[in-house]
Scaffold this motif. Structure first.
Motif, mmCIF file in Angstrom:
data_model
loop_
_atom_site.group_PDB
_atom_site.id
_atom_site.type_symbol
_atom_site.label_atom_id
_atom_site.label_comp_id
_atom_site.label_asym_id
_atom_site.label_seq_id
_atom_site.Cartn_x
_atom_site.Cartn_y
_atom_site.Cartn_z
ATOM 1 N N GLN A 126 34.167 44.549 42.718
ATOM 2 C CA GLN A 126 35.222 44.349 41.722
ATOM 3 C C GLN A 126 35.920 43.034 42.043
ATOM 4 O O GLN A 126 36.236 42.770 43.199
ATOM 5 C CB GLN A 126 36.210 45.522 41.769
ATOM 6 N N SER A 127 36.172 42.236 41.021
ATOM 7 C CA SER A 127 36.753 40.905 41.238
ATOM 8 C C SER A 127 37.967 40.672 40.353
ATOM 9 O O SER A 127 38.068 41.203 39.243
ATOM 10 C CB SER A 127 35.717 39.807 40.966
ATOM 11 N N SER A 128 38.885 39.878 40.893
ATOM 12 C CA SER A 128 40.051 39.435 40.128
ATOM 13 C C SER A 128 40.448 38.073 40.665
ATOM 14 O O SER A 128 40.848 37.953 41.825
ATOM 15 C CB SER A 128 41.213 40.420 40.287
ATOM 16 N N GLY A 129 40.296 37.048 39.836
ATOM 17 C CA GLY A 129 40.556 35.699 40.315
ATOM 18 C C GLY A 129 39.581 35.373 41.424
ATOM 19 O O GLY A 129 38.376 35.485 41.275
ATOM 20 N N GLY A 130 40.105 35.016 42.588
ATOM 21 C CA GLY A 130 39.243 34.689 43.719
ATOM 22 C C GLY A 130 39.009 35.842 44.658
ATOM 23 O O GLY A 130 38.319 35.710 45.670
#
Length: 226
Positions: A126-130
């Protein structure tokens, strides 16, 4: 594919009993009785989970757990005969996934094994921004750089990450991180949050992802876009 459980226990009768119950539940088992043999056998056999007794001949279970965590995030359930050791285990943040106190029911151990293995089933990153989280490996990275989190720190970050902007009290976080209702103090959560922030700051000094809300608790805010 049949999953393999490594039983690290110097009491042969107890190890045999656990092995019988696990086999009845469809698992394969490997028995190790001496602490000095555990790490080499883990590297060789690559079990799906380790039941690790605290008091072992040859080498202490705490040391073994710490060394395993330097190269693997395989699930570990620590076993101790002394209830008072639980606080010590938690304080050392060894990265064990669960704790069982002797005496115990073999059925309870099998149930705990199944629960921990179910939690460790692979989930997509899961990713958010960096920021990228991989729950199956308890791995967190900022722009490709590993945050090197303990399991407890990862669980805190992952839970807050999944609920951005929502404020959680210390009690709510303790209930989430320690679902078996073991007794920990408010300071335990504060300590984990402090270390988590320090590790994030080391790789992302311009980001404040975990916010303290005075008198209320903590919340997660997604990374700002540069």
């Amino acid at each position: 594919m049949t999953q393999t459980i490594m039983i690290v226990e110097d009491e042969e009768k107890l190890a045999s009993l656990l092995g019988d119950y696990l086999k009845q539940s469809g698992f394969e088992t490997v028995w190790v009785a001496n602490g000095t043999e555990v790490v080499p056998r883990v590297r060789e056999k690559q079990p799906d989970l380790v039941l690790l007794d605290l008091m072992l001949p040859g080498r202490d279970g705490l040391e073994i757990c710490k060394e395993i965590r330097t190269f693997s995030q395989l699930p570990i359930i620590m076993i101790t005969a002394r209830v008072e050791e639980i606080d010590r285990l938690l304080g050392l943040e060894l990265g064990a996934d669960d704790y069982i106190c002797k005496p115990f029911s073999p059925r309870e151990v099998v149930a705990r094994v199944k629960t921990v293995l179910r939690r460790s089933v692979e989930h997509p990153s899961q990713s958010s921004g960096g920021l990228t989280l991989a729950p199956d490996r308890y791995s967190a990275q900022w722009q490709g750089r590993d945050l090197d989190l303990t399991v407890v720190e990862f669980k805190l970050l992952h839970f807050l990450f999944q609920n951005p902007g929502r404020i959680y009290s210390r009690t709510q976080l303790m209930d989430r991180i320690y679902p078996d209702q073991r007794i920990v103090s408010d300071r335990t959560i504060d300590s984990h949050i402090k270390k988590l922030r320090k590790k994030i700051s080391a790789v992302a000094p311009d980001q404040e992802l975990i916010h303290s809300i005075y008198g209320a608790g903590y919340k997660y805010e997604p990374p700002t876009q540069n």
